[in-house]
Scaffold this motif. Sequence first.
Motif, PDB file in Angstrom:
ATOM      1  N   PHE A 216       0.830  -1.206   0.000  1.00 54.25           N
ATOM      2  CA  PHE A 216       0.000   0.000   0.000  1.00 54.25           C
ATOM      3  C   PHE A 216       0.861   1.252   0.000  1.00 54.25           C
ATOM      4  O   PHE A 216       1.832   1.352   0.740  1.00 54.25           O
ATOM      5  CB  PHE A 216      -0.938  -0.029   1.217  1.00 54.25           C
ATOM      6  CG  PHE A 216      -1.727  -1.299   1.242  1.00 54.25           C
ATOM      7  CD1 PHE A 216      -2.880  -1.420   0.489  1.00 54.25           C
ATOM      8  CD2 PHE A 216      -1.251  -2.402   1.924  1.00 54.25           C
ATOM      9  CE1 PHE A 216      -3.567  -2.627   0.433  1.00 54.25           C
ATOM     10  CE2 PHE A 216      -1.938  -3.613   1.882  1.00 54.25           C
ATOM     11  CZ  PHE A 216      -3.096  -3.723   1.132  1.00 54.25           C
ATOM     12  N   CYS A 217       0.480   2.178  -0.858  1.00 54.44           N
ATOM     13  CA  CYS A 217       1.184   3.451  -1.009  1.00 54.44           C
ATOM     14  C   CYS A 217       0.200   4.590  -0.776  1.00 54.44           C
ATOM     15  O   CYS A 217      -1.005   4.443  -1.015  1.00 54.44           O
ATOM     16  CB  CYS A 217       1.771   3.572  -2.423  1.00 54.44           C
ATOM     17  SG  CYS A 217       2.874   2.212  -2.877  1.00 54.44           S
ATOM     18  N   TYR A 218       0.737   5.708  -0.339  1.00 53.92           N
ATOM     19  CA  TYR A 218      -0.118   6.853  -0.022  1.00 53.92           C
ATOM     20  C   TYR A 218       0.531   8.146  -0.489  1.00 53.92           C
ATOM     21  O   TYR A 218       1.756   8.283  -0.471  1.00 53.92           O
ATOM     22  CB  TYR A 218      -0.385   6.917   1.485  1.00 53.92           C
ATOM     23  CG  TYR A 218      -1.048   5.679   2.010  1.00 53.92           C
ATOM     24  CD1 TYR A 218      -2.432   5.528   1.943  1.00 53.92           C
ATOM     25  CD2 TYR A 218      -0.297   4.628   2.531  1.00 53.92           C
ATOM     26  CE1 TYR A 218      -3.054   4.373   2.394  1.00 53.92           C
ATOM     27  CE2 TYR A 218      -0.912   3.465   2.995  1.00 53.92           C
ATOM     28  CZ  TYR A 218      -2.284   3.348   2.917  1.00 53.92           C
ATOM     29  OH  TYR A 218      -2.887   2.195   3.362  1.00 53.92           O
ATOM     30  N   GLN A 219      -0.304   9.081  -0.898  1.00 52.96           N
ATOM     31  CA  GLN A 219       0.181  10.402  -1.243  1.00 52.96           C
ATOM     32  C   GLN A 219      -0.739  11.451  -0.642  1.00 52.96           C
ATOM     33  O   GLN A 219      -1.919  11.189  -0.371  1.00 52.96           O
ATOM     34  CB  GLN A 219       0.331  10.580  -2.753  1.00 52.96           C
ATOM     35  CG  GLN A 219      -0.955  10.722  -3.536  1.00 52.96           C
ATOM     36  CD  GLN A 219      -0.719  10.780  -5.047  1.00 52.96           C
ATOM     37  OE1 GLN A 219      -1.225   9.949  -5.776  1.00 52.96           O
ATOM     38  NE2 GLN A 219       0.025  11.768  -5.512  1.00 52.96           N
TER      39      GLN A 219
ATOM     40  N   PHE B  59      -3.059   3.982  -3.037  1.00 53.48           N
ATOM     41  CA  PHE B  59      -2.901   3.128  -4.221  1.00 53.48           C
ATOM     42  C   PHE B  59      -1.981   1.966  -3.854  1.00 53.48           C
ATOM     43  O   PHE B  59      -1.841   1.666  -2.658  1.00 53.48           O
ATOM     44  CB  PHE B  59      -2.415   3.944  -5.431  1.00 53.48           C
ATOM     45  CG  PHE B  59      -1.218   4.821  -5.178  1.00 53.48           C
ATOM     46  CD1 PHE B  59       0.040   4.434  -5.590  1.00 53.48           C
ATOM     47  CD2 PHE B  59      -1.363   6.050  -4.531  1.00 53.48           C
ATOM     48  CE1 PHE B  59       1.156   5.243  -5.355  1.00 53.48           C
ATOM     49  CE2 PHE B  59      -0.266   6.864  -4.305  1.00 53.48           C
ATOM     50  CZ  PHE B  59       1.000   6.453  -4.712  1.00 53.48           C
ATOM     51  N   ASN B  60      -1.394   1.289  -4.815  1.00 51.89           N
ATOM     52  CA  ASN B  60      -0.678   0.045  -4.521  1.00 51.89           C
ATOM     53  C   ASN B  60       0.752   0.025  -5.032  1.00 51.89           C
ATOM     54  O   ASN B  60       1.084   0.635  -6.040  1.00 51.89           O
ATOM     55  CB  ASN B  60      -1.401  -1.150  -5.149  1.00 51.89           C
ATOM     56  CG  ASN B  60      -2.753  -1.408  -4.551  1.00 51.89           C
ATOM     57  OD1 ASN B  60      -3.762  -0.946  -5.080  1.00 51.89           O
ATOM     58  ND2 ASN B  60      -2.806  -2.143  -3.451  1.00 51.89           N
ATOM     59  N   GLY B  61       1.554  -0.764  -4.320  1.00 55.82           N
ATOM     60  CA  GLY B  61       2.853  -1.191  -4.809  1.00 55.82           C
ATOM     61  C   GLY B  61       2.780  -2.674  -5.100  1.00 55.82           C
ATOM     62  O   GLY B  61       2.146  -3.429  -4.349  1.00 55.82           O
TER      63      GLY B  61
ATOM     64  N   ILE C 226       6.432   1.460   0.891  1.00 56.06           N
ATOM     65  CA  ILE C 226       5.348   0.567   0.443  1.00 56.06           C
ATOM     66  C   ILE C 226       4.986  -0.272   1.664  1.00 56.06           C
ATOM     67  O   ILE C 226       5.776  -1.110   2.123  1.00 56.06           O
ATOM     68  CB  ILE C 226       5.799  -0.325  -0.720  1.00 56.06           C
ATOM     69  CG1 ILE C 226       6.252   0.536  -1.906  1.00 56.06           C
ATOM     70  CG2 ILE C 226       4.664  -1.268  -1.140  1.00 56.06           C
ATOM     71  CD1 ILE C 226       6.945  -0.263  -2.998  1.00 56.06           C
ATOM     72  N   PHE C 227       3.815  -0.011   2.218  1.00 56.98           N
ATOM     73  CA  PHE C 227       3.414  -0.648   3.472  1.00 56.98           C
ATOM     74  C   PHE C 227       2.862  -2.050   3.221  1.00 56.98           C
ATOM     75  O   PHE C 227       2.170  -2.291   2.233  1.00 56.98           O
ATOM     76  CB  PHE C 227       2.368   0.210   4.181  1.00 56.98           C
ATOM     77  CG  PHE C 227       2.894   1.552   4.612  1.00 56.98           C
ATOM     78  CD1 PHE C 227       3.505   1.708   5.852  1.00 56.98           C
ATOM     79  CD2 PHE C 227       2.797   2.654   3.769  1.00 56.98           C
ATOM     80  CE1 PHE C 227       4.004   2.937   6.248  1.00 56.98           C
ATOM     81  CE2 PHE C 227       3.293   3.891   4.156  1.00 56.98           C
ATOM     82  CZ  PHE C 227       3.904   4.038   5.395  1.00 56.98           C
TER      83      PHE C 227
END
Length: 199
Positions: A100-103, A120-122, A170-171
Amino acid sequence: MYPESDDLNDYLVSDTIIDWQTPAVREKALELTQTLPDEVDKARCLYQWVRDTIPHSADAGLDIVTCTASEVLHHGTGICFAKSHLLAALLRAVGIPAGFCYQVLRLDPPVDNEPVLHGFNGIYLATLQKWIRVDARGNSKGINAQFSTGKEQLAFAMDPEADEFIYEAIFAAPVESVVNRLKMYKTRSELWDDLPQCL
């Protein structure tokens, strides 16, 4: 960008949110990818399916709030975070590590010029030995997010002068601030007034 954990198994976990071992989720992942032997093709197929088949709740004018992957699949909608939960679950169900990615955005509604978190995703592609980031939010209103193993093409361009940025980690699991909000509210109208502004 970098993975929060060096253990790829952390990006394959099935838990209460990314519940890919739920039969409906696992079966959908296998159904969509059964004719695709190539890992990259599988990842692209699942990404495009979530992006194009599961509408963003705001775009669709739906007031339901979904959170777990199985909820998003069952109701057929979700906001960015929820859609990222479903995509991660589908990928993990076919053995592709996903996180999981965040902005932080300022220029995207619902609130003008207030920071808002976007998810969004990694994806780790073992055949290419690399992580890529993809955004399955849904292409509408001029958004043109794409799956690419080369040049990244997310939903929202960033304006550093407006203090917009992407968290580089990337969590392995969705962050608590996101999950708590999605679980707290029954309607998107209520959630929209209290979206997380940062991690």
